[in-house]
Design a protein around this motif. Structure first.
Motif, mmCIF file in Angstrom:
data_model
loop_
_atom_site.group_PDB
_atom_site.id
_atom_site.type_symbol
_atom_site.label_atom_id
_atom_site.label_comp_id
_atom_site.label_asym_id
_atom_site.label_seq_id
_atom_site.Cartn_x
_atom_site.Cartn_y
_atom_site.Cartn_z
ATOM 1 N N TYR B 189 0.835 -1.206 0.000
ATOM 2 C CA TYR B 189 0.000 0.000 0.000
ATOM 3 C C TYR B 189 0.871 1.258 0.000
ATOM 4 C CZ TYR B 189 -4.665 -1.957 0.398
ATOM 5 O OH TYR B 189 -5.852 -2.585 0.125
ATOM 6 N N ILE B 190 1.882 1.228 0.865
ATOM 7 C CA ILE B 190 2.763 2.414 0.958
ATOM 8 C C ILE B 190 3.428 2.677 -0.394
ATOM 9 C CG2 ILE B 190 4.900 3.316 2.003
ATOM 10 C CD1 ILE B 190 4.032 1.932 4.621
ATOM 11 N N VAL B 191 3.946 1.600 -0.991
ATOM 12 C CA VAL B 191 4.627 1.763 -2.289
ATOM 13 C C VAL B 191 3.634 2.272 -3.337
ATOM 14 C CG1 VAL B 191 5.822 0.549 -4.150
ATOM 15 C CG2 VAL B 191 6.448 0.095 -1.791
ATOM 16 N N LYS B 192 2.412 1.716 -3.312
ATOM 17 C CA LYS B 192 1.397 2.159 -4.297
ATOM 18 C C LYS B 192 1.092 3.643 -4.141
ATOM 19 C CE LYS B 192 -0.903 -2.155 -5.348
ATOM 20 N NZ LYS B 192 -1.895 -3.113 -4.916
ATOM 21 N N VAL B 193 0.952 4.074 -2.888
ATOM 22 C CA VAL B 193 0.667 5.497 -2.633
ATOM 23 C C VAL B 193 1.801 6.367 -3.193
ATOM 24 C CG1 VAL B 193 0.494 7.264 -0.814
ATOM 25 C CG2 VAL B 193 -0.820 5.147 -0.640
ATOM 26 N N PHE B 194 3.035 5.948 -2.896
ATOM 27 C CA PHE B 194 4.173 6.783 -3.343
ATOM 28 C C PHE B 194 4.375 6.710 -4.856
ATOM 29 C CE2 PHE B 194 5.269 6.857 1.177
ATOM 30 C CZ PHE B 194 5.505 8.222 1.310
ATOM 31 N N ILE B 195 4.069 5.550 -5.456
ATOM 32 C CA ILE B 195 4.151 5.464 -6.931
ATOM 33 C C ILE B 195 3.130 6.420 -7.552
ATOM 34 C CG2 ILE B 195 3.533 3.947 -8.879
ATOM 35 C CD1 ILE B 195 5.162 1.749 -7.597
ATOM 36 N N THR B 196 1.927 6.433 -6.966
ATOM 37 C CA THR B 196 0.889 7.336 -7.473
ATOM 38 C C THR B 196 1.344 8.791 -7.331
ATOM 39 O OG1 THR B 196 -0.714 5.723 -6.723
ATOM 40 C CG2 THR B 196 -1.581 7.877 -7.338
ATOM 41 N N LEU B 197 1.933 9.111 -6.166
ATOM 42 C CA LEU B 197 2.424 10.484 -5.949
ATOM 43 C C LEU B 197 3.526 10.835 -6.957
ATOM 44 C CD1 LEU B 197 2.631 10.699 -2.038
ATOM 45 C CD2 LEU B 197 1.144 12.034 -3.524
ATOM 46 N N LEU B 198 4.452 9.882 -7.162
ATOM 47 C CA LEU B 198 5.561 10.115 -8.101
ATOM 48 C C LEU B 198 5.041 10.441 -9.499
ATOM 49 C CD1 LEU B 198 8.641 9.751 -9.048
ATOM 50 C CD2 LEU B 198 8.021 7.387 -9.488
ATOM 51 N N TYR B 199 4.174 9.564 -10.009
ATOM 52 C CA TYR B 199 3.712 9.766 -11.394
ATOM 53 C C TYR B 199 2.765 10.965 -11.515
ATOM 54 C CZ TYR B 199 6.244 5.571 -12.595
ATOM 55 O OH TYR B 199 7.255 4.671 -12.786
ATOM 56 N N SER B 200 2.042 11.262 -10.429
ATOM 57 C CA SER B 200 1.173 12.447 -10.476
ATOM 58 C C SER B 200 2.035 13.707 -10.582
ATOM 59 C CB SER B 200 0.310 12.541 -9.217
ATOM 60 O OG SER B 200 -0.433 11.376 -9.070
ATOM 61 N N CYS B 201 3.082 13.748 -9.768
ATOM 62 C CA CYS B 201 3.994 14.917 -9.832
ATOM 63 C C CYS B 201 4.624 15.015 -11.224
ATOM 64 C CB CYS B 201 5.103 14.801 -8.787
ATOM 65 S SG CYS B 201 4.547 15.150 -7.135
ATOM 66 N N TRP B 202 5.037 13.885 -11.744
ATOM 67 C CA TRP B 202 5.664 13.896 -13.068
ATOM 68 C C TRP B 202 4.680 14.334 -14.156
ATOM 69 C CZ3 TRP B 202 9.463 9.102 -13.544
ATOM 70 C CH2 TRP B 202 10.581 9.339 -12.732
ATOM 71 N N MET B 203 3.428 13.853 -14.042
ATOM 72 C CA MET B 203 2.421 14.257 -15.048
ATOM 73 C C MET B 203 2.219 15.769 -15.005
ATOM 74 S SD MET B 203 -0.589 11.448 -15.342
ATOM 75 C CE MET B 203 -0.584 10.596 -13.797
ATOM 76 N N TYR B 204 2.136 16.313 -13.764
ATOM 77 C CA TYR B 204 1.961 17.755 -13.628
ATOM 78 C C TYR B 204 3.200 18.494 -14.175
ATOM 79 C CZ TYR B 204 1.185 22.366 -11.720
ATOM 80 O OH TYR B 204 1.014 23.730 -11.601
ATOM 81 N N SER B 205 4.353 17.885 -13.922
ATOM 82 C CA SER B 205 5.597 18.470 -14.416
ATOM 83 C C SER B 205 5.590 18.545 -15.951
ATOM 84 C CB SER B 205 6.763 17.619 -13.904
ATOM 85 O OG SER B 205 7.887 17.785 -14.685
ATOM 86 N N PHE B 206 5.094 17.479 -16.597
ATOM 87 C CA PHE B 206 5.032 17.468 -18.073
ATOM 88 C C PHE B 206 4.049 18.532 -18.580
ATOM 89 C CE2 PHE B 206 5.905 12.623 -17.663
ATOM 90 C CZ PHE B 206 7.233 12.887 -17.370
ATOM 91 N N ILE B 207 2.945 18.687 -17.825
ATOM 92 C CA ILE B 207 1.951 19.711 -18.207
ATOM 93 C C ILE B 207 2.600 21.100 -18.103
ATOM 94 C CG2 ILE B 207 -0.220 20.823 -17.498
ATOM 95 C CD1 ILE B 207 -1.168 17.978 -16.654
ATOM 96 N N CYS B 208 3.330 21.319 -17.008
ATOM 97 C CA CYS B 208 4.037 22.609 -16.828
ATOM 98 C C CYS B 208 5.020 22.826 -17.973
ATOM 99 C CB CYS B 208 4.807 22.627 -15.513
ATOM 100 S SG CYS B 208 3.772 22.740 -14.069
ATOM 101 N N ARG B 209 5.719 21.761 -18.311
ATOM 102 C CA ARG B 209 6.732 21.832 -19.372
ATOM 103 C C ARG B 209 6.090 22.241 -20.708
ATOM 104 N NH1 ARG B 209 12.204 22.282 -19.769
ATOM 105 N NH2 ARG B 209 12.729 21.730 -21.875
ATOM 106 N N ARG B 210 4.928 21.664 -20.977
ATOM 107 C CA ARG B 210 4.276 21.885 -22.280
ATOM 108 C C ARG B 210 3.465 23.181 -22.317
ATOM 109 N NH1 ARG B 210 2.857 22.705 -26.657
ATOM 110 N NH2 ARG B 210 1.807 21.382 -28.192
ATOM 111 N N TRP B 211 2.700 23.436 -21.236
ATOM 112 C CA TRP B 211 1.749 24.547 -21.314
ATOM 113 C C TRP B 211 1.915 25.660 -20.271
ATOM 114 C CZ3 TRP B 211 -0.702 19.534 -21.897
ATOM 115 C CH2 TRP B 211 -1.053 19.249 -23.217
ATOM 116 N N LEU B 212 2.308 25.302 -19.054
ATOM 117 C CA LEU B 212 2.229 26.315 -17.983
ATOM 118 C C LEU B 212 3.547 27.009 -17.681
ATOM 119 C CD1 LEU B 212 0.074 24.261 -15.443
ATOM 120 C CD2 LEU B 212 -0.711 25.934 -17.083
ATOM 121 N N GLY B 213 4.653 26.308 -17.856
ATOM 122 C CA GLY B 213 5.940 26.858 -17.433
ATOM 123 C C GLY B 213 6.382 28.028 -18.277
#
Lengths: 274, 218
Positions: B189-213
């Motif tokens: 469960y802990i690993v799943k939570v942190f994997i979700t957090l990791l990829y969520s941050c990365w997805m937001y990072s890609f959005i920033c890279r493409r559109w917001l940054g």
């Protein structure tokens, strides 16, 4: 039992780590927002400094133009009229006197040329940058002494060094204001300018023997000239101290630490290519 | 072979991240960001293959992670090197980190062979990446220029890395110890939570890279 212990340990440690991470992220955001504020404040200061510097340049220019206009009217035009008269008279006198008048006129023309050269130098405030503070003040002092309005003495203590174009321009403007006050309001007869250079400190002191004033009175009646001097001095990281009392003249002292570089006073004019 | 076996919280979030990377980074001017999509593709393939081994063939599925960890080490080190370049020359730290990880990886390979997961390598790697992330924050804050962190792709990418590698330290440290079912479930469960957090941050990072940054795309 050991399994339960490990399970609790993992859970507690992970929660502590999460809290530590949250704290780090929060700290980064707070620090970054303070950095933003600091940068904005610096930009505001820079912008205020640029505006003040521009105003100072315009004032120096205005003062110079006023002086030029007076000089042309009171000195050069008078001398040229005298030359014209002299040459007109030369036509009706004998050879010996004619030669005397021509020689006299030639000397006067040389004097006018010299005066015009001095004037052309002072027409641009760039000469403050080129000549430096001491030389510019010396020229100004000589001009006032020649006019006979005041007796000006310039004293330099220590080995002089450049304070940077922007700072010297502002110091020169403060000096001009002091000179104006001494001429227009103080009815002073003598003015003493003292420039003190040392490694740690630079002092510009201007003293007159005029009417003087009570600093309290000046504050209540406005005294924008004196306030201007203090705010300008603050812009270059200096402190202007005004000391005066009725009947005892006035002393204005500007103290500056030459090592302490102001971010916005970089020793260059804002419109200079460097 | 039911497709539902392959749909787990990890595979879903990893594929979403791959999709987002494909959309946002495909035309990115920076090659490092652009090719990061390939790393995510490798992650997805490894995850699906590991599920196939375990759930379909009922075999040991640890060894594919020993291959994917090589790509993980390389791509994340490469990205950190790229991010450090804006502030400092961090290449020497990255090379040192890579050397340490390589030695540990080979040592573990020698000790227990290829079929068991390289836990120590994973722990050392997590420690090194957490250190890089914290060091990145240090140089970022020390720099004179202001960066709007809310929309900074670099910042959110590093946050994701720090959350995952630092957050799962406890799970990593107790890997294999007191191996009861309840502990395994909690760790999962802990690993799943942190994997979700990791990829969520990365997805937001890609959005920033493409559109917001607003940072230059270099």
């Amino acid at each position: 039992m050991a399994g339960f212990y490990t399970k609790s340990l993992i859970l507690v440690t992970t929660l502590i780590y999460l809290m530590a991470l949250a704290f780090i992220v929060l700290y980064i955001f707070i620090y970054n927002s303070r950095k933003k504020k600091h940068i904005e404040e610096q930009e505001k200061l820079k912008s205020a400094f640029r505006q003040e510097l521009l105003k100072t340049q315009i004032e120096v220019q205005e003062q110079t133009l006023n002086h030029t206009s007076r000089e042309i009217h009171d000195n050069i035009t008078q001398v040229l009229s005298f030359i014209k008269l002299n040459l007109a008279l030369a036509a009706s006198v004998d050879e010996e006197e004619k030669l005397l008048k021509i020689n006299e006129s030639r000397d006067l023309v040389a004097q006018v040329i010299h005066d015009l050269r001095t004037l052309s130098k002072s027409l641009s405030f760039e000469h403050i940058k080129e000549l430096g503070l001491i030389k510019t003040m010396q020229i100004e002092a000589d001009r006032i002494n020649n006019s006979g309005l005041l007796k000006v003495a310039l004293v330099i203590d220590g080995d002089d060094y450049s304070l940077g174009g922007q700072r010297e321009l502002i110091l020169f403007r403060i000096f001009q204001e002091t000179l104006n006050n001494a001429l227009k309001h103080a009815n002073a007869k003598h003015l003493k300018i003292n420039l003190q250079y040392s490694k740690e400190i630079f002092n510009l002191t201007v003293e007159d023997d005029g009417n003087g004033f009570s600093p309290g009175e000046v504050n209540s009646s406005g005294g924008s000239g004196l306030k201007n001097m203090q705010s300008r001095a603050a812009l270059i990281g200096a402190v202007a101290t005004i000391d005066s009392s009725p009947g005892k003249g006035c002393s204005i002292k500007v103290t500056l630490n030459p090592i302490e570089q102001q971010l916005y006073a970089d020793g260059n004019y804002p419109n200079s290519p460097g | 072979m039911g497709i539902e076996k392959f749909i787990t919280s990890n595979t879903v979030v990893e594929m979403l991240c791959l999709l987002m990377a494909g959309t946002c980074l495909w035309k990115d001017k920076s090659k490092v960001w652009k090719y990061f999509s390939f790393y995510l593709l490798i992650v997805c393939i490894t995850e699906l293959f590991a599920i196939y081994l375990r759930k379909v063939l009922h075999q040991n599925n640890q060894w594919p992670y020993n291959i994917s960890i090589i790509f993980e080490i390389s791509f994340i080190s490469l990205m950190f090197n790229h991010l450090f370049k804006k502030y400092i020359n961090g290449t020497k730290y990255i090379i040192m980190g890579l050397a340490v990880i390589f030695v540990v990886y080979m040592g573990e390979f020698y000790m227990h062979g290829f079929m068991l997961f390289n836990v120590i390598t994973n722990n050392i790697m997590s420690f090194i990446f957490s250190f890089y992330a914290l060091y990145y924050f240090y140089v970022l804050l020390k720099d004179d220029q202001y960066v709007n962190l809310k929309f900074s792709a670099d910042f959110w990418w590093v946050i994701g890395v720090l959350l995952f590698y630092f957050g799962t330290t406890a799970v990593d440290l107790y890997w294999g110890k007191d191996d009861i079912k309840a502990k395994r479930i909690l760790s999962d469960y802990i690993v799943k939570v942190f994997i979700t957090l990791l990829y969520s941050c990365w997805m937001y990072s890609f959005i920033c890279r493409r559109w917001l940054g607003s940072t230059p795309k270099v």
